[in-house]
Structures are given as C-alpha cells and as structure tokens.
Design a protein around this motif. Structure first.
Motif, PDB file in Angstrom:
ATOM      1  N   ASN A   9      13.329  39.575  14.213  1.00  0.00           N
ATOM      2  CA  ASN A   9      13.740  39.597  15.612  1.00  0.00           C
ATOM      3  C   ASN A   9      13.687  41.051  16.096  1.00  0.00           C
ATOM      4  N   PRO A  10      12.674  41.390  16.891  1.00  0.00           N
ATOM      5  CA  PRO A  10      12.506  42.793  17.287  1.00  0.00           C
ATOM      6  C   PRO A  10      13.551  43.251  18.303  1.00  0.00           C
ATOM      7  N   LEU A  11      14.295  42.306  18.891  1.00  0.00           N
ATOM      8  CA  LEU A  11      15.324  42.683  19.860  1.00  0.00           C
ATOM      9  C   LEU A  11      16.611  43.081  19.167  1.00  0.00           C
ATOM     10  N   THR A  12      16.990  42.301  18.125  1.00  0.00           N
ATOM     11  CA  THR A  12      18.261  42.597  17.443  1.00  0.00           C
ATOM     12  C   THR A  12      18.042  43.275  16.104  1.00  0.00           C
ATOM     13  N   ARG A  13      16.776  43.375  15.685  1.00  0.00           N
ATOM     14  CA  ARG A  13      16.421  43.998  14.409  1.00  0.00           C
ATOM     15  C   ARG A  13      17.044  43.269  13.240  1.00  0.00           C
ATOM     16  N   GLU A  14      16.908  41.936  13.265  1.00  0.00           N
ATOM     17  CA  GLU A  14      17.436  41.123  12.174  1.00  0.00           C
ATOM     18  C   GLU A  14      16.341  40.182  11.684  1.00  0.00           C
ATOM     19  N   TRP A  15      16.361  39.881  10.405  1.00  0.00           N
ATOM     20  CA  TRP A  15      15.447  38.893   9.839  1.00  0.00           C
ATOM     21  C   TRP A  15      16.110  37.535   9.838  1.00  0.00           C
ATOM     22  N   ILE A  16      15.323  36.465   9.963  1.00  0.00           N
ATOM     23  CA  ILE A  16      15.878  35.131   9.724  1.00  0.00           C
ATOM     24  C   ILE A  16      14.941  34.397   8.764  1.00  0.00           C
ATOM     25  N   LEU A  17      15.534  33.527   7.965  1.00  0.00           N
ATOM     26  CA  LEU A  17      14.785  32.779   6.959  1.00  0.00           C
ATOM     27  C   LEU A  17      14.297  31.467   7.569  1.00  0.00           C
ATOM     28  N   VAL A  18      13.010  31.175   7.421  1.00  0.00           N
ATOM     29  CA  VAL A  18      12.436  29.921   7.928  1.00  0.00           C
ATOM     30  C   VAL A  18      11.967  29.108   6.725  1.00  0.00           C
ATOM     31  N   SER A  19      12.402  27.844   6.659  1.00  0.00           N
ATOM     32  CA  SER A  19      12.054  26.973   5.523  1.00  0.00           C
ATOM     33  C   SER A  19      11.299  25.747   6.041  1.00  0.00           C
ATOM     34  N   PRO A  20      10.057  25.915   6.497  1.00  0.00           N
ATOM     35  CA  PRO A  20       9.352  24.822   7.178  1.00  0.00           C
ATOM     36  C   PRO A  20       9.066  23.623   6.294  1.00  0.00           C
ATOM     37  N   HIS A  21       8.989  23.833   4.964  1.00  0.00           N
ATOM     38  CA  HIS A  21       8.699  22.707   4.067  1.00  0.00           C
ATOM     39  C   HIS A  21       9.782  21.641   4.165  1.00  0.00           C
ATOM     40  N   ARG A  22      10.998  22.042   4.519  1.00  0.00           N
ATOM     41  CA  ARG A  22      12.093  21.075   4.625  1.00  0.00           C
ATOM     42  C   ARG A  22      11.966  20.227   5.886  1.00  0.00           C
ATOM     43  N   ALA A  23      11.287  20.758   6.895  1.00  0.00           N
ATOM     44  CA  ALA A  23      11.152  20.029   8.159  1.00  0.00           C
ATOM     45  C   ALA A  23       9.980  19.055   8.120  1.00  0.00           C
ATOM     46  N   GLN A  24       9.269  18.980   7.006  1.00  0.00           N
ATOM     47  CA  GLN A  24       8.173  18.020   6.892  1.00  0.00           C
ATOM     48  C   GLN A  24       8.705  16.601   6.751  1.00  0.00           C
ATOM     49  N   ARG A  25      10.011  16.508   6.452  1.00  0.00           N
ATOM     50  CA  ARG A  25      10.668  15.194   6.350  1.00  0.00           C
ATOM     51  C   ARG A  25      10.425  14.412   7.636  1.00  0.00           C
ATOM     52  N   GLU A 171      27.983  44.651  21.588  1.00  0.00           N
ATOM     53  CA  GLU A 171      27.087  44.715  20.421  1.00  0.00           C
ATOM     54  C   GLU A 171      25.673  44.185  20.668  1.00  0.00           C
ATOM     55  N   GLU A 172      25.532  42.970  21.196  1.00  0.00           N
ATOM     56  CA  GLU A 172      24.188  42.377  21.348  1.00  0.00           C
ATOM     57  C   GLU A 172      23.313  43.215  22.288  1.00  0.00           C
ATOM     58  N   PRO A 173      23.804  43.506  23.513  1.00  0.00           N
ATOM     59  CA  PRO A 173      22.990  44.361  24.376  1.00  0.00           C
ATOM     60  C   PRO A 173      22.749  45.752  23.797  1.00  0.00           C
ATOM     61  N   SER A 174      23.684  46.254  22.984  1.00  0.00           N
ATOM     62  CA  SER A 174      23.488  47.562  22.355  1.00  0.00           C
ATOM     63  C   SER A 174      22.260  47.561  21.458  1.00  0.00           C
ATOM     64  N   LYS A 175      22.140  46.477  20.660  1.00  0.00           N
ATOM     65  CA  LYS A 175      20.988  46.372  19.759  1.00  0.00           C
ATOM     66  C   LYS A 175      19.713  46.258  20.577  1.00  0.00           C
ATOM     67  N   GLU A 176      19.759  45.429  21.626  1.00  0.00           N
ATOM     68  CA  GLU A 176      18.568  45.234  22.459  1.00  0.00           C
ATOM     69  C   GLU A 176      18.202  46.514  23.202  1.00  0.00           C
ATOM     70  N   ASP A 177      19.205  47.284  23.573  1.00  0.00           N
ATOM     71  CA  ASP A 177      18.965  48.540  24.276  1.00  0.00           C
ATOM     72  C   ASP A 177      18.173  49.497  23.385  1.00  0.00           C
ATOM     73  N   LEU A 178      18.633  49.645  22.160  1.00  0.00           N
ATOM     74  CA  LEU A 178      17.979  50.552  21.215  1.00  0.00           C
ATOM     75  C   LEU A 178      16.541  50.100  20.932  1.00  0.00           C
ATOM     76  N   SER A 179      16.372  48.789  20.665  1.00  0.00           N
ATOM     77  CA  SER A 179      15.043  48.278  20.326  1.00  0.00           C
ATOM     78  C   SER A 179      14.067  48.462  21.473  1.00  0.00           C
ATOM     79  N   GLN A 180      14.514  48.146  22.679  1.00  0.00           N
ATOM     80  CA  GLN A 180      13.619  48.251  23.829  1.00  0.00           C
ATOM     81  C   GLN A 180      13.302  49.703  24.161  1.00  0.00           C
ATOM     82  N   ARG A 181      14.285  50.577  23.965  1.00  0.00           N
ATOM     83  CA  ARG A 181      14.069  51.997  24.244  1.00  0.00           C
ATOM     84  C   ARG A 181      13.023  52.550  23.269  1.00  0.00           C
ATOM     85  N   GLU A 182      13.211  52.259  21.984  1.00  0.00           N
ATOM     86  CA  GLU A 182      12.279  52.780  20.973  1.00  0.00           C
ATOM     87  C   GLU A 182      10.881  52.195  21.143  1.00  0.00           C
TER      88      GLU A 182
END
Ligand code: H2U
Ligand code: ZN
Length: 344
Positions: A9-25, A171-182
């Motif tokens: 997530n380039p706005l908050t600078r966080e990773w998220i885990l995606v497990s698409p094989h489970r959604a094949q159900r 906090e949330e806008p702070s992270k977005e502020d930094l990411s967008q500025r950089e």
C-alpha cells in the motif's frame, strides 16, 4: 498470481498478505432476507426533524441537510492547557483541541445515500464543502466520515455522517501525507494521479467510471470490497477546491457505487467511508496542495453475506492484514451487479 503474495500500500506504506488460492473455493454467498422496514419519520429518533436530541435541544424542521455540534464531542475547543505536553522517551503526550459535528444527510429517516437522488447527494457534497471551508479555517485536519450500519457500531439508522476537526494531523493522513510528498519529489506528479492513470489503463479493478471520477478496488485493498473514489485526470487537492463541473459527476459516481454495494448482498450495505485531502493551515514552506490528491475511502466489513463479516483478528492483529478474494475478483463481482437498487 494465484500463489500467496504480499501487496504494497503506497499510501500507508504497509504490506498486506493475499491468499488467492483460498478464494478458488466455490462461491458460498448465501442470500438472506433483511428486513429494512423503517418509517420516514421516527418520533424516537434524535436526528429526525423537530425531535429533541439527548441534550434537550430540538432539531429544526430541516428540509435537506442539517449540521449540528455533536453533543458528545471527542475533541474540545481550545481552553487553558490542563496538563501540558509530556516529553520522555517512553511516555509522550500532546494536548489537542478541535470540534465535532454531526451532519444529517436527509430529513427522511428511512433513506441512505444509496437511496437518495444525485441532486440530493449534491447537497450533501455541498455541505461537506461548506463544513471543510469553515472548520478548515481554524483546524489543521477536518475528517469528514460516515459510519453506516449496526455492524459498524452505528447507533442510529437515520442517514448521517460526522466531522471531527482538530489541530493535529491524525495517523492515517500523516502516513498518506508523507507518502504523497515523497512521491511528488521522486516522480514529479501526485501519487494518486499516476495511480488513477494506471488503473484506467488496466481496468481490472475499476468498479464505476464517471466523466471525472471513478471508483476502484485498490490493488492493495485489505477489506474484501474496499474501494477508493478518486478523480480520473484532474489534480484536486481538497473538497473545497473541487471544480464546479465535478460536483454532479461525483454525486452520480458515488450513487452508482453505493447501489452496487447494496445489491451485492441485497442489504443496506454497511461501511465506514471518509474524505482525505490536503491538510489545512500549512506551515511556512509547506505546500500540501501540490502533492495531495482528494479521495474517499470506503471500508465495508462484509465478506460473504449480509451477516458474515470479516474480522481483523489473529494473524492480522499480530502479523499483518490478509485477504483471500483478490482485489480483481472483488471488482469483477461488484462490476457484474446492476445499477438499479434491489427491491427489498
Ligand atoms: P453514530 O451513530 O455514527 O455514532 O453517530 C451518532 C452521533 O451523533 C454520535 O457521535 C451524536 C453522537 O454523539 N449525537 C448527538 O450529538 N446528539 C444526540 O442527541 C444523539 C447523537
Ligand atoms: Zn430519524
């Protein structure tokens, strides 16, 4: 990509885990009948026109939107400092001030934004703009949001939102502020303008597209049907600088998105949504309007039906956020729905 992977997530600078094989159900979504019988006027509702609020103050007989100071504000207006700031490596605090308001979107107790006309939503947008103008003249951050539905902890079904404005950047806008500025420094263009261009080219995550605005399930979405509502090609820093020509299109794009949401599980779809734009009262040398792009986040909690909600627990509290359904699958499901609201 069908193997587990992480998305950034380039706005908050966080990773998220995606497990698409489970959604094949196979699709297990069951439909439930949800009764939504509500009167247009509820004598017991604290937000209906003419009724008394908890404070004892009566609401006027308002005809479209109505704004009042929250009777239970989370932030208080400035007064003499009580304890002052605490500054030590392990114990830090800052005294803050602000104001909280409630916005009734309509006098009709039985409506939601999804059931309102574009013209009525335009009046809500105008109210958001007026409030930003007023509160932004003396607060650094004006958080406009709507918390909708009992599963989101919303206490009253009367269509309404809130505004919390304060003298600090949360906090949330702070992270977005930094990411967008950089990002602007590194690439010379606002982050979300470049992102919109890429999404409009790829198209796999787009849910609704208007003339000036569109809704997309972001590549890095955490909530199953999370969306980002943003301008297609124009740089718009804040709600207060939204071009006049965008207002009707924004209202209609939002309405189309919300109807799809309601149709997904045939219920009045719960969510938390809110606006993010350039902070107000920039300090000398700051120009947040140059790198901030106005956008709204929609975070709906539902996963599989009107009652099956995603919980952020276990690995997600202790490790990082995770989803099964990919952003592309969620967008496709939302895109396949009609834009006429189901008949309850
Ligand atoms: P939620 O249901 O989204 O929490 O919003 C209701 C808000 O309205 C809540 O913040 C305020 C509550 O403090 N409120 C009043 O200010 N006066 C009232 O009489 C009822 C509710
Ligand atoms: Zn009401």
């Amino acid at each position: 990509m069908l193997r587990p992977h992480r998305r950034w997530n380039p706005l908050t600078r966080e990773w998220i885990l995606v497990s698409p094989h489970r959604a094949q159900r196979p699709w297990l979504g069951q439909m439930e009948t949800v009764t939504e019988d509500r009167p247009a006027y509820d004598p017991a509702c604290t937000l209906c026109p003419g009724n008394k609020r908890v404070s004892g103050e009566p609401n006027p007989p308002y005809a479209d939107t109505y704004v009042f100071d929250n009777d239970f504000p989370s932030l208080l207006t400035p007064c003499e400092k009580e304890v002052g700031d605490i500054e030590s490596p392990l114990f830090r605090s800052r005294e803050v001030s602000g104001e909280c308001r409630v916005i009734c979107f309509s006098p009709h107790h039985d409506l939601s934004l999804a059931q309102m006309s574009s013209g009525e939503i335009v009046r809500v947008i105008r109210t958001w703009q007026d409030q930003s103008n007023d509160l932004g003249s003396r607060n650094r951050w004006v958080q406009i949001f709507e918390n909708k539905g009992a599963v989101m902890g919303c206490s009253n079904p009367h269509p309404h939102g809130q505004i919390w404005a304060g003298d600090f950047l949360p906090e949330e806008p702070s992270k977005e502020d930094l990411s967008q500025r950089e990002y602007l420094t590194a690439h010379g263009r606002p982050l979300l303008l470049d992102y919109a261009t890429e999404e409009l080219r790829d198209r796999s995550r787009i849910v609704v597209e208007g003339e000036h605005w569109f809704a997309v399930v972001p590549y890095w979405a955490l909530w199953p049907y999370e969306t980002l509502l943003l301008p297609k090609t124009k740089h718009v820093a804040r709600l207060t600088s939204l071009p006049e020509s965008h207002v009707a299109d924004l209202a209609e794009t939002m309405r189309r998105l919300l109807i799809r949401y309601d149709n997904l599980f045939e219920c009045s779809f719960p969510y938390s949504m809110g606006w993010h734009g350039a902070p107000f009262l920039p300090e000398q040398g700051e120009n947040p309007g140059a790198y901030w792009q106005l956008h709204a986040h929609f975070y709906p909690p539902l996963l599989r039906s009107a009652s099956v909600k995603k919980f952020l627990v276990g690995y997600e509290m202790l490790g990082e956020g995770q989803r099964d359904l990919t952003a592309e699958q969620a967008a496709e499901r939302l895109r396949s729905l009609p834009e006429t609201r189901y008949a309850p």
